[in-house]
Write a protein that holds these residues in place. Structure first.
Motif, mmCIF file in Angstrom:
data_model
loop_
_atom_site.group_PDB
_atom_site.id
_atom_site.type_symbol
_atom_site.label_atom_id
_atom_site.label_comp_id
_atom_site.label_asym_id
_atom_site.label_seq_id
_atom_site.Cartn_x
_atom_site.Cartn_y
_atom_site.Cartn_z
ATOM 1 N N ALA A 79 0.830 -1.208 0.000
ATOM 2 C CA ALA A 79 0.000 0.000 0.000
ATOM 3 C C ALA A 79 0.865 1.259 0.000
ATOM 4 N N LEU A 80 1.991 1.224 0.737
ATOM 5 C CA LEU A 80 2.901 2.380 0.739
ATOM 6 C C LEU A 80 3.429 2.612 -0.678
ATOM 7 N N GLU A 81 3.777 1.504 -1.354
ATOM 8 C CA GLU A 81 4.277 1.620 -2.735
ATOM 9 C C GLU A 81 3.192 2.202 -3.641
ATOM 10 N N ALA A 82 1.988 1.680 -3.516
ATOM 11 C CA ALA A 82 0.877 2.123 -4.373
ATOM 12 C C ALA A 82 0.565 3.605 -4.163
ATOM 13 N N GLU A 83 0.787 4.079 -2.926
ATOM 14 C CA GLU A 83 0.481 5.483 -2.603
ATOM 15 C C GLU A 83 1.666 6.409 -2.880
ATOM 16 N N GLY A 84 2.765 5.828 -3.386
ATOM 17 C CA GLY A 84 3.965 6.628 -3.664
ATOM 18 C C GLY A 84 4.665 7.099 -2.398
ATOM 19 N N LEU A 85 4.471 6.362 -1.282
ATOM 20 C CA LEU A 85 5.047 6.780 0.007
ATOM 21 C C LEU A 85 6.271 5.963 0.416
ATOM 22 N N ARG A 86 6.564 4.904 -0.347
ATOM 23 C CA ARG A 86 7.594 3.966 0.108
ATOM 24 C C ARG A 86 8.970 4.619 0.255
ATOM 25 N N GLU A 87 9.268 5.606 -0.603
ATOM 26 C CA GLU A 87 10.575 6.272 -0.515
ATOM 27 C C GLU A 87 10.582 7.345 0.577
ATOM 28 N N LYS A 88 9.387 7.760 1.001
ATOM 29 C CA LYS A 88 9.291 8.858 1.969
ATOM 30 C C LYS A 88 9.416 8.405 3.408
ATOM 31 N N VAL A 89 8.905 7.199 3.685
ATOM 32 C CA VAL A 89 8.881 6.747 5.073
ATOM 33 C C VAL A 89 9.696 5.466 5.215
ATOM 34 N N LYS A 90 10.526 5.422 6.262
ATOM 35 C CA LYS A 90 11.315 4.217 6.530
ATOM 36 C C LYS A 90 10.479 3.286 7.401
ATOM 37 N N VAL A 91 10.490 1.992 7.075
ATOM 38 C CA VAL A 91 9.649 1.052 7.804
ATOM 39 C C VAL A 91 10.513 0.096 8.640
ATOM 40 N N VAL A 92 10.121 -0.047 9.912
ATOM 41 C CA VAL A 92 10.839 -0.956 10.819
ATOM 42 C C VAL A 92 9.822 -1.937 11.393
ATOM 43 N N SER A 93 10.199 -3.200 11.490
ATOM 44 C CA SER A 93 9.275 -4.161 12.099
ATOM 45 C C SER A 93 9.949 -4.869 13.268
ATOM 46 N N GLY A 94 9.113 -5.473 14.121
ATOM 47 C CA GLY A 94 9.620 -6.197 15.289
ATOM 48 C C GLY A 94 8.455 -6.697 16.114
ATOM 49 N N GLY A 95 8.761 -7.357 17.219
ATOM 50 C CA GLY A 95 7.697 -7.854 18.087
ATOM 51 C C GLY A 95 7.926 -9.297 18.465
ATOM 52 N N ALA A 96 7.200 -9.758 19.479
ATOM 53 C CA ALA A 96 7.357 -11.119 19.972
ATOM 54 C C ALA A 96 7.309 -12.114 18.815
ATOM 55 N N SER A 97 8.280 -13.005 18.770
ATOM 56 C CA SER A 97 8.369 -14.067 17.746
ATOM 57 C C SER A 97 8.676 -13.580 16.341
ATOM 58 N N HIS A 98 8.815 -12.294 16.156
ATOM 59 C CA HIS A 98 9.141 -11.763 14.838
ATOM 60 C C HIS A 98 10.631 -12.024 14.604
ATOM 61 N N SER A 99 11.018 -12.327 13.378
ATOM 62 C CA SER A 99 12.434 -12.633 13.144
ATOM 63 C C SER A 99 13.030 -11.739 12.064
ATOM 64 N N ALA A 100 14.354 -11.682 12.057
ATOM 65 C CA ALA A 100 15.059 -10.909 11.028
ATOM 66 C C ALA A 100 14.747 -11.510 9.659
ATOM 67 N N GLU A 101 14.603 -12.835 9.643
ATOM 68 C CA GLU A 101 14.311 -13.526 8.384
ATOM 69 C C GLU A 101 12.962 -13.059 7.820
ATOM 70 N N LEU A 102 11.958 -13.029 8.708
ATOM 71 C CA LEU A 102 10.618 -12.581 8.292
ATOM 72 C C LEU A 102 10.671 -11.132 7.813
#
Ligand code: B12
Length: 214
Positions: free
Chosen positions: A162-185
């Protein structure tokens, strides 16, 4: 026992009143840093999570500890804000659709606020459109997605698309994490950064903010 150890124990025991008293004492009487307090909260919840997994704790005990975390964060936040320096960046954060875990998210939010970030908390079970609308509304620098299991992968991918479709992907940096979340995912989903604790989250956010300023 040091105050911070007593505090950690109160959270593990799910004693919200004692946790709140000790939180107050730490910030008013003792020289305990925000980082140390955030780390102790995360460590306490790791103990609680471990006890749940071994069958020593059940959901009611876990929710009591979660409540104790909430109560202490409410006490701590105004003091943490006092140490705030220049605004470090604008962050939108939430737990992705289908997921209701929020303890880790709330700890990260308090740590970010204490480090000078303006954080917009969207809560849990957040739809893609809600993330997108908020990113636009506040002109976010960083979007932080909390997710706990591989079953939330489609929700993460959906936000990126959705960020890509809205032309926002280059504007905002995305970080993920959380219980059981992995670097691989995180790698498979295609986010800009991943972290698994308070310290590394602050480091990743700082690095991405530096990249944005270059
Ligand atoms: C507490 C808990 C619950 C509570 C949540 C209460 C709440 N208010 O959040 C309740 C009881 C409601 C619950 C429900 C469920 N849970 Co649960 N839960 C846990 C538990 C025990 C602890 C999670 C936690 O709070 N940890 C403490 C915090 C501090 O750690 P954290 O979340 O990892 O956050 C840290 C980092 O990850 C990071 N971080 C967090 N978010 C973010 C975001 C970003 C962007 C970054 C950079 C970093 C970051 O910083 C935090 C601070 O260090 C874990 C087991 C475990 N040991 O992790 C299972 C666990 C996550 N749950 C699990 C499951 C399956 C569920 C349920 C589906 C049902 C069930 N079987 O229990 C439901 C989910 C319902 C739903 N739709 O979401 C599984 C997930 C398995 C998997 N790999 O898919 C786990 C691993 C338990 C297990 N082994 O089965 N759960």
């Amino acid at each position: 026992m040091e105050l911070i150890e007593q505090f950690q124990q109160a959270i593990v025991n799910g004693d919200a009143d004692r946790g709140a008293d000790l939180a107050e004492a730490m910030v008013t009487e003792a020289e305990v840093t925000p980082d140390e307090i955030m780390d102790s909260l995360a460590r306490a919840m790791e103990v609680v999570g471990g006890r749940y997994e071994t069958g020593e704790y059940f959901i009611p005990e876990m929710l009591r500890s979660a409540d104790a975390v909430e109560r202490s964060l409410a006490i701590l936040e105004p003091y943490l804000f006092k140490r705030r320096h220049d605004q470090a960046g604008v962050v939108v954060m939430g737990t992705v659709k289908g997921d209701i875990h929020n303890i880790g998210k709330n700890i990260i939010i308090s740590a970010l606020r204490a480090s000078g970030y303006e954080v917009h908390d969207l809560g849990v079970n957040v739809s893609t459109s809600k993330f997108i609308n908020k990113v636009k509304e506040v002109d976010a620098d960083l979007l932080l997605l909390s997710a706990f299991t591989t079953s939330t992968k489609p929700a993460l991918v959906d936000v990126i698309k959705a960020l890509e479709a809205e032309g926002l992907r280059e504007k905002v940096k995305v970080v993920s994490g959380g219980a059981s979340h992995s670097a691989e995912l995180a790698g498979e989903v295609g986010v800009d950064g991943f972290a698994s604790d308070v310290k590394s989250t602050l480091a990743v956010c700082r690095r991405l903010m530096d990249q944005r300023r270059e």
